[in-house]
Scaffold this motif. Sequence first.
Motif, mmCIF file in Angstrom:
data_model
loop_
_atom_site.group_PDB
_atom_site.id
_atom_site.type_symbol
_atom_site.label_atom_id
_atom_site.label_comp_id
_atom_site.label_asym_id
_atom_site.label_seq_id
_atom_site.Cartn_x
_atom_site.Cartn_y
_atom_site.Cartn_z
ATOM 1 N N SER A 31 1.026 -1.182 -0.006
ATOM 2 C CA SER A 31 -0.048 -0.071 -0.175
ATOM 3 C C SER A 31 0.990 1.164 -0.032
ATOM 4 O O SER A 31 2.077 1.101 0.806
ATOM 5 N N TYR A 32 0.701 2.142 -0.724
ATOM 6 C CA TYR A 32 1.285 3.489 -0.987
ATOM 7 C C TYR A 32 0.423 4.674 -1.293
ATOM 8 O O TYR A 32 -0.460 4.438 -1.395
ATOM 9 N N MET A 33 1.209 5.698 -1.303
ATOM 10 C CA MET A 33 0.462 6.984 -1.557
ATOM 11 C C MET A 33 1.341 7.747 -2.632
ATOM 12 O O MET A 33 2.490 7.767 -2.359
ATOM 13 N N PHE A 34 0.847 8.224 -3.856
ATOM 14 C CA PHE A 34 1.754 8.983 -4.678
ATOM 15 C C PHE A 34 2.048 10.313 -4.211
ATOM 16 O O PHE A 34 1.251 11.021 -3.449
ATOM 17 N N ASN A 35 3.114 10.782 -4.382
ATOM 18 C CA ASN A 35 3.519 12.226 -4.491
ATOM 19 C C ASN A 35 2.832 13.215 -5.127
ATOM 20 O O ASN A 35 3.797 13.450 -6.207
ATOM 21 N N THR A 36 1.838 13.342 -5.145
ATOM 22 C CA THR A 36 1.012 14.304 -6.050
ATOM 23 C C THR A 36 1.530 15.537 -5.985
ATOM 24 O O THR A 36 1.456 16.371 -7.012
ATOM 25 N N THR A 37 1.885 16.258 -4.816
ATOM 26 C CA THR A 37 2.699 17.502 -4.667
ATOM 27 C C THR A 37 3.858 17.647 -5.754
ATOM 28 O O THR A 37 4.041 18.829 -6.407
ATOM 29 N N ALA A 38 4.710 16.651 -5.592
ATOM 30 C CA ALA A 38 5.782 16.680 -6.313
ATOM 31 C C ALA A 38 5.739 16.551 -7.896
ATOM 32 O O ALA A 38 6.630 17.186 -8.658
ATOM 33 N N PHE A 39 4.377 15.837 -8.324
ATOM 34 C CA PHE A 39 4.555 15.578 -9.766
ATOM 35 C C PHE A 39 3.043 15.655 -10.034
ATOM 36 O O PHE A 39 2.255 15.095 -10.545
ATOM 37 N N PRO A 40 2.737 17.309 -9.921
ATOM 38 C CA PRO A 40 1.066 17.570 -10.443
ATOM 39 C C PRO A 40 0.955 17.366 -11.806
ATOM 40 O O PRO A 40 -0.305 16.985 -12.312
ATOM 41 N N SER A 41 2.036 17.349 -12.789
ATOM 42 C CA SER A 41 1.511 17.328 -14.146
ATOM 43 C C SER A 41 1.394 15.768 -14.544
ATOM 44 O O SER A 41 0.531 15.519 -15.629
ATOM 45 N N LEU A 42 1.628 14.886 -13.625
ATOM 46 C CA LEU A 42 1.155 13.294 -13.710
ATOM 47 C C LEU A 42 -0.171 13.076 -13.641
ATOM 48 O O LEU A 42 -0.801 12.116 -14.060
ATOM 49 N N GLN A 43 -1.028 14.116 -12.756
ATOM 50 C CA GLN A 43 -2.486 14.055 -12.296
ATOM 51 C C GLN A 43 -2.534 12.619 -11.918
ATOM 52 O O GLN A 43 -3.393 11.663 -11.794
ATOM 53 N N LEU A 44 -1.620 12.072 -10.617
ATOM 54 C CA LEU A 44 -1.663 11.025 -10.002
ATOM 55 C C LEU A 44 -2.757 10.750 -9.179
ATOM 56 O O LEU A 44 -3.287 11.891 -8.631
ATOM 57 N N PRO A 45 -3.512 9.712 -8.790
ATOM 58 C CA PRO A 45 -4.763 9.587 -7.769
ATOM 59 C C PRO A 45 -4.249 9.787 -6.406
ATOM 60 O O PRO A 45 -3.033 9.707 -6.022
ATOM 61 N N ALA A 83 9.478 20.034 -16.119
ATOM 62 C CA ALA A 83 10.615 19.132 -16.709
ATOM 63 C C ALA A 83 10.009 17.574 -17.025
ATOM 64 O O ALA A 83 8.986 17.303 -16.350
ATOM 65 N N PRO A 84 10.828 16.875 -18.015
ATOM 66 C CA PRO A 84 10.363 15.535 -18.299
ATOM 67 C C PRO A 84 10.527 14.839 -16.967
ATOM 68 O O PRO A 84 11.370 15.175 -16.281
ATOM 69 N N ILE A 85 9.620 13.828 -16.845
ATOM 70 C CA ILE A 85 9.761 12.826 -15.694
ATOM 71 C C ILE A 85 10.006 11.474 -16.157
ATOM 72 O O ILE A 85 9.054 10.943 -16.966
ATOM 73 N N GLU A 86 10.962 10.799 -15.943
ATOM 74 C CA GLU A 86 11.089 9.439 -16.383
ATOM 75 C C GLU A 86 10.573 8.438 -15.127
ATOM 76 O O GLU A 86 11.009 8.975 -13.821
ATOM 77 N N PHE A 87 10.065 7.628 -15.404
ATOM 78 C CA PHE A 87 9.632 6.526 -14.371
ATOM 79 C C PHE A 87 9.354 5.130 -15.087
ATOM 80 O O PHE A 87 9.297 5.002 -16.227
ATOM 81 N N LYS A 88 9.074 4.306 -14.056
ATOM 82 C CA LYS A 88 8.844 2.892 -14.616
ATOM 83 C C LYS A 88 7.267 2.725 -14.401
ATOM 84 O O LYS A 88 6.721 2.881 -13.444
ATOM 85 N N ALA A 89 6.682 2.084 -15.522
ATOM 86 C CA ALA A 89 5.344 1.931 -15.395
ATOM 87 C C ALA A 89 4.930 0.381 -15.476
ATOM 88 O O ALA A 89 5.520 -0.422 -16.533
ATOM 89 N N ILE A 90 3.979 -0.071 -14.970
ATOM 90 C CA ILE A 90 3.727 -1.688 -15.138
ATOM 91 C C ILE A 90 2.545 -1.953 -16.022
ATOM 92 O O ILE A 90 1.630 -1.006 -15.944
ATOM 93 N N ASN A 91 2.676 -2.790 -16.766
ATOM 94 C CA ASN A 91 1.586 -3.224 -17.590
ATOM 95 C C ASN A 91 0.733 -4.237 -16.980
ATOM 96 O O ASN A 91 1.255 -5.319 -17.018
ATOM 97 N N PRO A 92 -0.336 -4.119 -16.289
ATOM 98 C CA PRO A 92 -0.987 -5.118 -15.603
ATOM 99 C C PRO A 92 -1.557 -6.282 -16.599
ATOM 100 O O PRO A 92 -1.586 -7.331 -15.873
ATOM 101 N N LEU A 93 -1.811 -6.214 -17.702
ATOM 102 C CA LEU A 93 -2.101 -7.197 -18.593
ATOM 103 C C LEU A 93 -1.197 -8.304 -18.731
ATOM 104 O O LEU A 93 -1.393 -9.252 -18.959
ATOM 105 N N ALA A 94 0.090 -7.738 -18.508
ATOM 106 C CA ALA A 94 1.235 -8.956 -18.533
ATOM 107 C C ALA A 94 1.273 -9.916 -17.291
ATOM 108 O O ALA A 94 1.699 -10.987 -17.460
ATOM 109 N N LEU A 95 0.420 -9.502 -16.190
ATOM 110 C CA LEU A 95 0.361 -10.173 -15.205
ATOM 111 C C LEU A 95 -0.783 -11.371 -15.439
ATOM 112 O O LEU A 95 -0.734 -12.459 -14.749
ATOM 113 N N LEU A 96 -1.709 -10.999 -16.061
ATOM 114 C CA LEU A 96 -2.899 -11.799 -16.323
ATOM 115 C C LEU A 96 -2.506 -13.527 -16.611
ATOM 116 O O LEU A 96 -3.196 -14.405 -15.794
ATOM 117 N N PRO A 97 -1.660 -13.755 -17.540
ATOM 118 C CA PRO A 97 -1.765 -15.297 -17.823
ATOM 119 C C PRO A 97 -0.891 -15.935 -16.416
ATOM 120 O O PRO A 97 -1.286 -17.037 -16.209
#
Length: 125
Positions: A31-45, A83-97
């Motif tokens: 469980s975690y919380m996104f740092n929405t203050t540091a990255f407002p342009s990502l419009q994280l939940p 500025a541009p923001i680099e991050f890693k994203a998960i493809n949840p569909l890859a977990l399905l099989p």
Amino acid sequence: MNIQPYGNSAGPNEQADVLSSNPVLSLPVHSYMFNTTAFPSLQLPVGEQVGFLASELEELLPSAVTNVVHPEKLDTLGNVISAPIEFKAINPLALLPYLVDAIQMQRTQFVTLQEQQSRAQGRAQ
């Protein structure tokens, strides 16, 4: 579960067992919380989230993680607003099989235990 890779000409008896050691079974849930203050342009939940960490998933299943660059934002004069923001994203569909495979393995174990119990009860009577 046996999966034949796309484009492979191997017959059904020559399929690769890519799910024999299911990496998802050892994946911790966080469980975690996104740092929405540091990255407002990502419009994280906002608020508590539950899921996987890309860095941990990448160790177990690299194909399920992608490097992403959120592009910089410019104002009408061409000045950088964010500025541009680099991050890693998960493809949840890859977990399905892997999740389906885990469910199938569990069902097979359940059926086997039911059969063993029925045989034991039959001998006891």
